[in-house]
Design a protein around this motif. Structure first.
Motif, mmCIF file in Angstrom:
data_model
loop_
_atom_site.group_PDB
_atom_site.id
_atom_site.type_symbol
_atom_site.label_atom_id
_atom_site.label_comp_id
_atom_site.label_asym_id
_atom_site.label_seq_id
_atom_site.Cartn_x
_atom_site.Cartn_y
_atom_site.Cartn_z
ATOM 1 N N THR A 37 0.848 -1.196 0.000
ATOM 2 C CA THR A 37 0.000 0.000 0.000
ATOM 3 C C THR A 37 0.881 1.243 0.000
ATOM 4 N N PRO A 38 0.757 2.118 -1.019
ATOM 5 C CA PRO A 38 1.575 3.339 -1.046
ATOM 6 C C PRO A 38 1.182 4.275 0.091
ATOM 7 N N ALA A 39 2.176 5.044 0.551
ATOM 8 C CA ALA A 39 1.864 6.092 1.523
ATOM 9 C C ALA A 39 0.958 7.133 0.876
ATOM 10 N N THR A 40 0.154 7.795 1.701
ATOM 11 C CA THR A 40 -0.739 8.815 1.170
ATOM 12 C C THR A 40 0.070 9.942 0.532
ATOM 13 N N PRO A 41 -0.136 10.261 -0.737
ATOM 14 C CA PRO A 41 0.668 11.291 -1.405
ATOM 15 C C PRO A 41 0.443 12.660 -0.776
ATOM 16 N N VAL A 42 1.525 13.477 -0.782
ATOM 17 C CA VAL A 42 1.408 14.854 -0.300
ATOM 18 C C VAL A 42 1.704 15.838 -1.432
ATOM 19 N N THR A 43 1.909 15.328 -2.652
ATOM 20 C CA THR A 43 2.113 16.186 -3.829
ATOM 21 C C THR A 43 0.956 15.986 -4.793
ATOM 22 N N ASN A 44 0.760 16.959 -5.686
ATOM 23 C CA ASN A 44 -0.359 16.889 -6.623
ATOM 24 C C ASN A 44 -0.232 15.727 -7.604
ATOM 25 N N ASP A 45 1.013 15.406 -8.016
ATOM 26 C CA ASP A 45 1.184 14.339 -9.005
ATOM 27 C C ASP A 45 1.390 12.978 -8.363
ATOM 28 N N GLY A 46 1.328 12.908 -7.037
ATOM 29 C CA GLY A 46 1.455 11.626 -6.349
ATOM 30 C C GLY A 46 2.876 11.148 -6.172
ATOM 31 N N SER A 47 3.870 11.955 -6.543
ATOM 32 C CA SER A 47 5.265 11.550 -6.390
ATOM 33 C C SER A 47 5.770 11.868 -4.987
ATOM 34 N N GLU A 48 6.895 11.276 -4.640
ATOM 35 C CA GLU A 48 7.535 11.564 -3.354
ATOM 36 C C GLU A 48 7.960 13.029 -3.331
ATOM 37 N N LEU A 49 8.032 13.626 -2.138
ATOM 38 C CA LEU A 49 8.101 15.070 -1.986
ATOM 39 C C LEU A 49 9.274 15.730 -2.716
ATOM 40 N N GLY A 50 10.492 15.167 -2.602
ATOM 41 C CA GLY A 50 11.659 15.819 -3.197
ATOM 42 C C GLY A 50 12.098 15.244 -4.513
ATOM 43 N N THR A 51 11.411 14.237 -5.020
ATOM 44 C CA THR A 51 11.820 13.562 -6.252
ATOM 45 C C THR A 51 11.671 14.471 -7.463
ATOM 46 N N GLY A 52 12.722 14.440 -8.343
ATOM 47 C CA GLY A 52 12.684 15.214 -9.579
ATOM 48 C C GLY A 52 12.927 16.689 -9.395
ATOM 49 N N LYS A 53 13.345 17.097 -8.205
ATOM 50 C CA LYS A 53 13.558 18.521 -7.932
ATOM 51 C C LYS A 53 15.024 18.748 -7.562
ATOM 52 N N GLY A 54 15.521 19.970 -7.780
ATOM 53 C CA GLY A 54 16.906 20.307 -7.521
ATOM 54 C C GLY A 54 17.217 20.409 -6.045
ATOM 55 N N GLU A 55 18.525 20.567 -5.734
ATOM 56 C CA GLU A 55 18.950 20.591 -4.336
ATOM 57 C C GLU A 55 18.480 21.846 -3.609
ATOM 58 N N ASP A 56 18.078 22.894 -4.337
ATOM 59 C CA ASP A 56 17.627 24.125 -3.690
ATOM 60 C C ASP A 56 16.139 24.120 -3.364
ATOM 61 N N TYR A 57 15.407 23.098 -3.859
ATOM 62 C CA TYR A 57 13.977 23.013 -3.521
ATOM 63 C C TYR A 57 13.842 22.653 -2.036
ATOM 64 N N ASP A 58 13.060 23.410 -1.291
ATOM 65 C CA ASP A 58 12.936 23.220 0.152
ATOM 66 C C ASP A 58 11.794 22.256 0.448
ATOM 67 N N THR A 59 12.128 21.029 0.822
ATOM 68 C CA THR A 59 11.098 20.042 1.167
ATOM 69 C C THR A 59 10.394 20.388 2.473
ATOM 70 N N GLY A 60 10.935 21.340 3.216
ATOM 71 C CA GLY A 60 10.273 21.762 4.455
ATOM 72 C C GLY A 60 9.272 22.875 4.244
ATOM 73 N N SER A 61 9.107 23.304 2.999
ATOM 74 C CA SER A 61 8.196 24.420 2.731
ATOM 75 C C SER A 61 6.747 23.973 2.604
ATOM 76 N N VAL A 62 6.510 22.668 2.497
ATOM 77 C CA VAL A 62 5.143 22.174 2.378
ATOM 78 C C VAL A 62 4.487 22.158 3.747
ATOM 79 N N GLY A 63 3.218 21.792 3.804
ATOM 80 C CA GLY A 63 2.467 21.865 5.056
ATOM 81 C C GLY A 63 2.606 20.636 5.929
ATOM 82 N N PHE A 64 3.787 19.998 5.901
ATOM 83 C CA PHE A 64 3.982 18.791 6.691
ATOM 84 C C PHE A 64 5.263 18.898 7.508
ATOM 85 N N ILE A 65 5.292 18.173 8.606
ATOM 86 C CA ILE A 65 6.485 18.040 9.444
ATOM 87 C C ILE A 65 6.677 16.562 9.770
#
Length: 944
Positions: free
Chosen positions: A267-295
Motif C-alpha cells: 500500500t503506497p503512503a498517502t501522497p502529499v504532492t499533486n502528481d502523487g510523487s515523493e516530496l523531493g523527487t525530480g527537484k533540484g537541491e535548492d527546492y525546500d522540502t520543508g516548505s510544504v504543510g507537513f512536518i
C-alpha cells in the motif's frame, strides 16, 4: 481508537478455597492483531501477598496460591494500538484462556474470556530522505587508498503541521525504492552494505536500490583524491585533486519510484504532492522540502541538511590538513603543579607556589582542532616558542636571524612584568632581543605564514597590514586589547646554531575568567645570510575552566519489593522500599576536606531504616529523632536520615550515589503516597588561596503509591545474612514477621511458631510434630506475640530483638528504637540488672519510681520519646493492679510544669502537643487523681 493510543483492560481473578490453587492465564491473538501488550505501563503478572505470579511463554502468567486461599485480585492490562497500512480495522479482539493444573500432571482448560472489541484507525503520510551525516568530514590521508562516508536512506511517517499530535498516524516501518545518482563522485566510487558488506557498483554513476532487498544503511567508498599544490588542478577541474589544507565536496541525490514510499503489503503512503510523487523527487537541491504543510512524525522540520534544502540530496566532504611535525618549529605550554592540589589551587595557578611544573599535553585530532588539558582561570602559563636552528643548513653555515611570532585572543592576557627572554638550553639571553607587539591577530592559523597582514575571519580575502609597535606593551595596553600578538627576534652565530637544544622565546600569559577553549598560533621564521627564509607554524591550546561556585544536583528513585524479593508497582504494609540517591557535584576545587551529606526525610509510614553493607565503605548513616525534622529541612513527623560521605574528593566533578532501605508500616494506606524527599549538601574548606565553598541541591522526591485493598496478609522472612556455620558467640539466625489485617468482625489471636532444628530428632515431641501436632507451645522454638495496634497515628517501633536490660527499659519507657551499641542502653544495663533478676526477669515487677533516673537521662539527651507511649505503658501496669504512685514523679521529671497546671495555662507552652496532653489528663482521671480543668477545654483549643 487511533494508532498510538493505549487501551486498558481490567482483569478480576477470584479464588475460593480449594486445593492446589494453580492457574495459568494464556492470551490468544489472531494473525495481524493490531494491539501489542505494553509491559511498560505495568504488568498484569504480579505477585500479591500469598499469591505468587510468574511469566509464562512470553505473554501468559501462572498464578499459585496456598491451599484454602480465598481472595480476589484485580490487575490491569495495557495494549498499544499499532496500524496496518491505514485501513480501518474493525472488531479487533483476542481471547484469554484460563487453565488449572500443574506442570507435573498437566493443565486443563477451565474457562475463556474474550476482550471487548475495538476498531483501530490510522493515516499513512510518509516522506523519504537521504542522510550523509554532514557533520562528519572525511580526513584525507596520503597513505589511504580509499575513504569511506556514511549514507542512510529511510522513509518516515510525517504529519500535517496543523496537527498537534502524532496519534492516529502511521507508525509502522515503511519501505522505499529509487535511483541514487553518484555521478558527481570520482570514478570508482561504489556503495557497500553497512552490515552485510554487499557491494553496489553504479552504472554511469547511478544505482537502483530497494530497501526490501538492499537495506537502508550504506558506506560510500570513494578513491582518495590526489594531492596537489595550490592552483595545480589538471584540466582546470577543482575536484580532481586536493590542495594542502583544502576541502572537496561531492553531492548525491535520490529520486524515488512512483508509489514509493510504501508499506510492506504494497500500500503506497498517502501522497502529499499533486502528481502523487515523493516530496523531493525530480527537484533540484535548492527546492525546500520543508516548505510544504507537513512536518516529521515527532515534529522535526523536513528541510534537507548539509546546505541542501531538498532532503533527497546529500553532501560528502573531504578535507586535507597538513599537520606540522615539530621538527624545526614547536610550541610548549607549562604551568606550576603541586601534589594533592587541584588545578584551582595556587600550587597550580602560580609559579613558585607549587612543588614542580607540568607541560600541557595537546594534540591534533585530525578534525581541524586540538585536544587540550584543562587550566583554571587566573593561571599563569609559560609560553615557549621553539626553533631548532640546527635543522636549517644556512644557519649552521653562516648564522641566521630567528623571529618568533605568537597570537592569542581575549582568553589569555600577556604579562609584561615577566618580560620576554631568549633561551638555549640552560643559557638565557636578554641583550640584543628585539620585541614588538600589536593589538591584532598577526598569525591566524597553522597555514598563516604572513605575519605582517591580517584579516577579519568573515572576510579572509580582505587583507590589512599589521601595525607593529616596538618594545614591550604596558599593563594598560594589555588591558585594552582584545587580541594581541607578540614577536621576538634574535640573531645567532653558526656556532650557536649547531646547538642540540632548540632556541626559545619565553614569556607568560594569564588565563582569563570564563570557560574558554583557547588555541594560540605560532609562526617561526628563520632568515639566513643568503636571503632565504624558512617558515613554519605550530599551535598550542588550553581548555580554560572558570573558578565557579560549587554546584550540586540530587536525584531520587524508589522501588518496591515484597517479602520474596519480587517487584511491585505499589507498596503494601510489610514491603521494602529501596531508595536510590544520586548526585552530580561540579566545581570541586579542593580535594582534601571535601564533605558531602545526603539528607533523606523518611516518610512517617516507614520504619526499620537500613544502609546496605556494601555502602558502608563509602557512607555512614545516622537516623535522627523526629524532633530534629524541621531543623533538617524535613516535614513534621518525618525521620531525618543523614548519609555522610567518607574520604576526600578525587576529581573536580564528582558523581555520588547510594541505596538505603526501609519497611512499610502497617499504617500505610492509599489515602496518600509514601514520600521521602532527599537533597545533598557539599562543602570544601579554604585552601591555598581559595575561599571555602558549599552547595546545597534542590529536594528530589520519587513518591511510592500505596495499594488500597481489603484482606489479611502475613509474611515471615529471614532477616539474617547467609549463615552456613554457627560458632560460639555468633548472632545466629534472626527472623522478622509482619501481619496485616483490614477486615472487621474477626476475633482470636495470631501465633507465630518457628521450628528450630535438633541434632537428635528423637527428642522432638509427638513424633516430630510438636506437642499438639502444630508446634504451638514448642518450648525450644516457639514465640507468641498477642499485641496488636489499630491503624491511626503510626507507631513506628523497630521490631529488632531486645538484647539487654537497658534496651528493655528504654523501649518499655519510651517506645524508641535503640541500637545494641546505644550509649543509653549500656549505661542502664548494670542499673537494672539486679532489679530484673530479683523479679525473675518480669518487667512488671519493676517499680516505676526506679525509672526516674532514666527519665532524667532521656530528657538530658534531648530525646523526643513519645509522651503518649509513656502514658500508655504506665496505664497497662496500673490496670494490672500495680502501684503506680511513682508515675507522677516520673512524668514530673519529664515535664516538670505539667502536673497541677490548668489546661488554659498549658496552651502556650504545649501548642502542637494537644493529643499527648489530652491523653495524659484522661489517664489521670481514669486513675481518680486530681486533674484540674477539662479535656474538652483542650479539645476546643486550636493547639495544632
Amino acid at each position: 481508537m487511533c494508532s498510538g493510543d493505549y487501551v486498558e483492560y481490567e482483569m478480576d481473578l477470584k479464588f475460593k478455597g480449594g486445593v492446589n490453587n494453580s492457574v495459568r492465564l494464556v492470551p490468544s491473538a489472531p494473525e495481524g492483531f493490531p494491539l501489542s501488550y505494553s509491559s511498560g505501563k505495568g504488568s498484569f503478572c504480579r505477585s500479591e501477598g500469598q499469591l505468587s505470579a510468574k511469566g509464562y511463554n512470553g505473554g501468559g502468567c501462572t498464578f499459585r496460591a496456598p491451599d484454602g486461599y480465598t481472595n480476589e485480585v484485580r490487575q490491569t492490562l495495557w495494549y498499544l494500538a499499532d496500524n496496518y497500512g491505514g485501513k480501518p480495522l474493525r472488531g479487533q479482539t483476542m481471547t484469554f484462556d484460563l487453565y488449572t493444573g500443574n506442570d507435573a500432571d498437566g493443565w486443563a482448560k477451565y474457562s475463556s474470556v474474550e476482550l471487548e472489541p475495538v476498531t483501530v484507525i490510522s493515516m499513512t503520510y510518509a516522506e523519504a530522505s537521504v542522510d550523509t551525516d554532514d557533520g562528519y568530514v572525511l580526513e584525507w590521508g596520503k597513505d589511504a587508498k580509499t575513504l569511506e562516508g556514511t549514507l542512510n536512506i529511510h522513509a518516515d511517517p510525517i504529519r500535517p503541521k496543523a496537527s498537534q499530535t502524532a496519534k492516529g498516524l502511521s507508525n509502522r516501518s515503511i519501505g522505499w525504492s529509487g535511483t541514487l545518482d553518484l555521478s558527481a563522485f570520482p570514478t570508482g566510487t561504489y556503495l557497500k552494505g553497512a552490515y552485510g558488506g554487499k557491494t553496489f557498483r553504479p552504472a554511469d554513476g547511478k544505482l537502483h536500490l530497494d530497501s526490501a532487498t538492499d537495506g537502508t544503511s550504506f558506506r560510500i567508498v570513494l578513491p582518495t583524491p590526489k594531492a596537489c599544490g595550490d592552483g595545480e588542478h589538471p584540466n582546470g577541474r577543482p575536484d580532481s585533486c586536493i590542495e594542502g589544507n583544502g576541502r572537496l565536496s561531492y553531492t548525491l541525490h535520490m529520486d524515488f519510484d512512483k508509489g514509493s514510499p510504501a508499506y510492506p503489503d504494497g500500500t503506497p503512503a498517502t501522497p502529499v504532492t499533486n502528481d502523487g510523487s515523493e516530496l523531493g523527487t525530480g527537484k533540484g537541491e535548492d527546492y525546500d522540502t520543508g516548505s510544504v504543510g507537513f512536518i516529521g512524525y515527532y515534529g522535526d522540520d523536513l528541510s534537507g541538511r548539509a546546505g541542501c534544502s531538498n532532503n533527497n540530496w546529500g553532501v560528502v566532504h573531504v578535507t586535507r590538513r597538513d599537520i606540522p611535525d615539530g621538527k624545526i618549529f614547536r610550541k610548549l605550554l607549562q604551568t606550576s603543579k603541586a601534589e594533592g592540589q587541584t588545578i584551582f589551587e595556587d600550587g597550580y595557578t602560580t609559579f613558585g607556589k607549587g612543588d614542580g611544573e607540568r607541560t600541557l599535553n595537546y594534540k591534533y585530532t585530525g578534525k581541524g582542532y586540538i585536544l587540550a588539558e584543562k587550566v583554571a582561570a587566573g593561571t599563569e602559563i609559560r609560553v615557549r616558542l621553539q626553533i631548532n636552528a640546527k635543522e636549517v643548513a644556512g644557519c649552521r653555515e653562516s648564522g641566521c636571524k630567528l623571529t618568533f611570532y605568537d597570537s592569542f585572543d581575549y582568553t589569555n592576557k600577556f604579562l609584561p612584568s615577566k618580560g620576554v627572554v631568549i633561551r638555549n638550553g640552560d643559557r638565557t639571553y636578554t641583550d640584543g632581543v628585539k620585541v614588538a607587539w600589536t593589538e591584532v591577530p598577526a598569525v591566524q592559523g597553522d597555514d598563516d605564514k604572513e605575519p605582517d597582514t591580517w584579516h577579519f575571519n568573515s572576510t579572509p580575502e580582505d587583507e590589512m597590514p599589521v601595525d607593529w609597535s616596538d618594545g614591550m606593551p604596558t599593563e594598560a595596553d594589555v588591558e585594552e586589547a582584545d587580541d594581541m600578538s607578540v614577536k621576538a627576534s634574535y640573531e645567532i652565530t653558526p656556532e650557536q646554531a649547531a646547538s642540540d637544544d632548540p632556541w626559545e622565546a619565553v614569556f607568560y600569559v594569564r588565563m582569563q575568567e570564563g570557560t574558554n577553549y583557547s588555541q594560540d598560533h605560532m609562526l617561526g621564521v628563520v632568515e639566513t645570510k643568503d636571503g632565504n627564509a624558512v617558515r613554519g607554524n605550530y599551535s598550542g591550546a588550553v581548555d580554560g575552566v572558570s573558578v565557579l561556585p560549587m554546584y550540586a544536583t540530587a536525584s531520587e528513585s524508589v522501588s518496591v519489593t515484597d517479602a520474596q524479593g519480587g517487584y511491585r508497582s505499589a507498596a503494601r504494609p510489610g514491603d521494602t522500599l529501596e531508595y536510590g540517591l544520586s548526585s552530580n557535584v561540579k566545581n570541586v576545587k579542593v580535594y582534601e576536606g571535601f564533605k558531602a551529606r545526603f539528607t533523606a526525610c523518611a516518610d512517617p509510614w516507614l520504619t526499620g531504616f537500613r544502609l546496605p553493607e556494601y555502602e558502608t565503605d563509602e557512607w555512614d548513616m545516622t537516623a535522627l529523632d523526629k524532633s530534629k525534622a524541621v531543623e533538617n529541612g524535613c516535614a513534621v513527623g518525618s525521620t531525618p536520615l543523614l548519609f555522610d560521605h567518607k574520604g576526600k574528593a578525587t576529581c573536580t566533578e564528582m558523581s555520588l550515589s547510594l541505596y538505603w532501605t526501609a519497611k512499610v508500616s502497617n499504617f500505610a494506606n492509599a489515602s496518600r503516597t509514601i514520600s521521602s524527599p532527599a537533597r545533598i549538601e557539599t562543602s570544601i574548606p579554604a585552601s591555598h588561596g581559595l575561599k571555602a565553598d558549599k552547595a546545597v541541591s534542590e529536594w528530589s522526591s520519587d513518591p511510592a503509591p500505596v495499594e488500597s485493598r481489603l484482606g489479611t496478609e502475613g509474611i515471615l522472612t529471614s532477616a539474617s545474612g547467609s549463615v552456613t556455620r554457627a560458632g560460639a558467640g555468633a548472632d545466629g539466625l534472626r527472623y522478622e514477621w509482619n501481619i496485616y489485617n483490614n477486615l472487621t468482625g474477626l476475633a482470636g489471636e495470631v501465633s507465630t511458631v518457628i521450628k528450630l532444628p535438633s541434632n537428635d530428632d528423637s527428642k522432638l515431641a509427638n513424633g516430630g510434630k510438636g506437642p499438639d501436632g502444630t508446634w504451638n507451645g514448642y518450648d525450644r522454638g516457639g514465640s507468641k506475640f498477642t499485641d496488636y495496634v489499630l491503624a491511626g497515628e503510626p507507631r513506628l517501633d523497630d521490631a529488632d530483638t531486645i538484647t539487654s536490660q537497658g534496651e528493655q527499659a528504654a523501649a518499655w519507657l519510651g517506645g524508641g528504637d535503640w541500637d545494641t551499641g546505644d550509649r543509653l542502653a549500656k549505661a542502664f544495663d548494670a542499673r537494672f540488672a539486679a532489679t530484673f533478676a530479683n523479679g525473675g526477669g518480669d518487667q512488671s515487677k519493676v517499680g516505676l519510681a526506679d525509672l526516674v533516673p532514666l527519665s532524667r537521662e532521656i530528657a538530658s539527651r534531648g530525646e523526643d520519646a513519645s509522651l503518649a507511649m509513656m502514658v500508655r505503658n504506665i496505664a497497662v501496669h496500673a490496670k494490672a493492679g500495680e502501684d503506680v504512685s511513682g508515675d507522677v514523679a516520673v512524668l514530673s521529671y519529664w515535664i516538670p510544669e505539667l502536673p497541677g497546671m490548668k489546661p488554659d495555662d498549658m496552651l502556650e507552652g504545649w501548642r502542637g502537643h494537644a493529643d499527648e496532653t489530652c491523653e495524659y489528663i484522661r489517664f489521670l482521671q481514669d486513675l481518680g487523681l486530681q486533674a484540674e480543668g477539662s479535656v474538652e477545654t483542650l479539645d476546643a483549643a486550636d493547639m495544632d
